[in-house]
Design a protein around this motif. Structure first.
Motif, short mmCIF file in Angstrom:
data_model
loop_
_atom_site.label_atom_id
_atom_site.label_comp_id
_atom_site.label_asym_id
_atom_site.label_seq_id
_atom_site.Cartn_x
_atom_site.Cartn_y
_atom_site.Cartn_z
N GLY A 146 0.83 -1.21 0.00
CA GLY A 146 0.00 0.00 0.00
C GLY A 146 0.86 1.25 0.00
N PHE A 147 1.91 1.25 0.80
CA PHE A 147 2.82 2.39 0.88
C PHE A 147 3.54 2.60 -0.45
N SER A 148 3.99 1.52 -1.08
CA SER A 148 4.66 1.61 -2.38
C SER A 148 3.72 2.17 -3.43
N ALA A 149 2.49 1.72 -3.43
CA ALA A 149 1.50 2.22 -4.38
C ALA A 149 1.25 3.71 -4.16
N LEU A 150 1.18 4.13 -2.90
CA LEU A 150 0.98 5.54 -2.58
C LEU A 150 2.16 6.37 -3.08
N LEU A 151 3.36 5.90 -2.86
CA LEU A 151 4.55 6.62 -3.34
C LEU A 151 4.55 6.75 -4.85
N MET A 152 4.19 5.68 -5.56
CA MET A 152 4.13 5.74 -7.02
C MET A 152 3.07 6.73 -7.48
N LEU A 153 1.92 6.73 -6.83
CA LEU A 153 0.85 7.66 -7.18
C LEU A 153 1.31 9.10 -6.97
N LEU A 154 1.97 9.37 -5.86
CA LEU A 154 2.47 10.72 -5.59
C LEU A 154 3.53 11.12 -6.61
N ALA A 155 4.39 10.21 -6.99
CA ALA A 155 5.43 10.51 -7.97
C ALA A 155 4.82 10.87 -9.32
N PHE A 156 3.83 10.09 -9.76
CA PHE A 156 3.19 10.39 -11.04
C PHE A 156 2.41 11.69 -10.97
N SER A 157 1.76 11.96 -9.86
CA SER A 157 1.01 13.21 -9.70
C SER A 157 1.95 14.41 -9.76
N ALA A 158 3.12 14.29 -9.15
CA ALA A 158 4.06 15.41 -9.11
C ALA A 158 4.59 15.75 -10.49
N THR A 159 4.75 14.78 -11.36
CA THR A 159 5.28 15.09 -12.69
C THR A 159 4.20 15.43 -13.69
N ALA A 160 2.98 14.96 -13.47
CA ALA A 160 1.91 15.22 -14.44
C ALA A 160 1.47 16.67 -14.41
N VAL A 161 1.36 17.25 -13.24
CA VAL A 161 0.88 18.62 -13.11
C VAL A 161 1.81 19.63 -13.77
N PRO A 162 3.12 19.61 -13.53
CA PRO A 162 3.97 20.61 -14.19
C PRO A 162 3.91 20.55 -15.71
N THR A 163 3.88 19.37 -16.30
CA THR A 163 3.83 19.32 -17.76
C THR A 163 2.52 19.88 -18.28
N ASP A 164 1.44 19.67 -17.56
CA ASP A 164 0.16 20.27 -17.96
C ASP A 164 0.24 21.79 -17.86
N ASP A 165 0.84 22.29 -16.78
CA ASP A 165 1.00 23.74 -16.61
C ASP A 165 1.87 24.32 -17.71
N ILE A 166 2.91 23.62 -18.08
CA ILE A 166 3.83 24.09 -19.12
C ILE A 166 3.13 24.09 -20.48
N THR A 167 2.38 23.04 -20.77
CA THR A 167 1.62 23.00 -22.02
C THR A 167 0.64 24.16 -22.07
N GLN A 168 0.04 24.48 -20.94
CA GLN A 168 -0.91 25.58 -20.87
C GLN A 168 -0.26 26.92 -21.19
N ILE A 169 1.00 27.12 -20.80
CA ILE A 169 1.71 28.36 -21.13
C ILE A 169 1.76 28.54 -22.64
N LEU A 170 2.18 27.50 -23.35
CA LEU A 170 2.30 27.61 -24.80
C LEU A 170 0.94 27.77 -25.47
N SER A 171 -0.07 27.13 -24.93
CA SER A 171 -1.42 27.29 -25.47
C SER A 171 -1.91 28.73 -25.28
N MET A 172 -1.66 29.30 -24.11
CA MET A 172 -2.02 30.68 -23.83
C MET A 172 -1.27 31.62 -24.76
N GLN A 173 0.01 31.34 -25.01
CA GLN A 173 0.80 32.18 -25.91
C GLN A 173 0.25 32.11 -27.34
N GLU A 174 -0.06 30.92 -27.78
CA GLU A 174 -0.63 30.72 -29.11
C GLU A 174 -1.91 31.55 -29.27
N ASP A 175 -2.80 31.44 -28.28
CA ASP A 175 -4.07 32.18 -28.32
C ASP A 175 -3.84 33.68 -28.36
#
Length: 140
Positions: free
Chosen positions: A5-34
């Motif tokens: 359970g602890f390992s699964a939680l750590l993996m979930l937190l690791a994936f969550s930490a990297t998914a959000v910044p790339t979404d935020d970064i993609t949003q910057i370029l989308s905002m610039q395009e617009d």
């Protein structure tokens, strides 16, 4: 049971930490395009770090500073005809840390008379709790 359970939680937190910044970064370029496609260069520049340490490299020129970069954009793209329609295509985003990423991609302008295009490499950093482009190397 606890270890699994602890390992699964750590993996979930690791994936969550990297998914959000790339979404935020993609949003910057989308905002610039617009913003670009609306003819709003001031809005386009909101994706960049508002600092005299921000660096923009293109062709044979090095530009330093947000204000200088905005002035160059306004000089080189004085009207909607020269702005055309901008399209970014992100090829890869590599997280360097929780606070920095390299983004590599292509840009394309569609204008009545031509279709200039090229590639870019961006250093995007989280500064004051906001993702901003601190270094932009763009070429044809």
């Amino acid at each position: 049971m606890f270890k699994k359970g602890f390992s699964a939680l750590l993996m979930l937190l690791a994936f969550s930490a990297t998914a959000v910044p790339t979404d935020d970064i993609t949003q910057i370029l989308s905002m610039q395009e617009d913003a670009w496609n609306r003819g709003d260069l001031d809005g386009y520049m909101q994706g960049y770090w508002q600092s005299d340490k921000m660096r923009f490299v293109s062709g044979k020129k090095f530009r330093y500073g947000w204000e200088e970069t905005l002035a160059a954009y306004k000089k080189n793209y004085p009207d909607k005809a020269t702005l055309g329609t901008l399209k970014f295509t992100i090829k890869d985003t590599k997280m360097l840390s929780n606070y920095a990423a390299i983004v590599v991609g292509r840009w394309q302008l569609t204008r009545i008379k031509d279709q200039p295009n090229g590639v870019f490499t961006l250093l995007v950093e989280k500064i004051d709790d906001r993702w901003v482009i601190t270094h932009d190397h763009t070429s044809n």
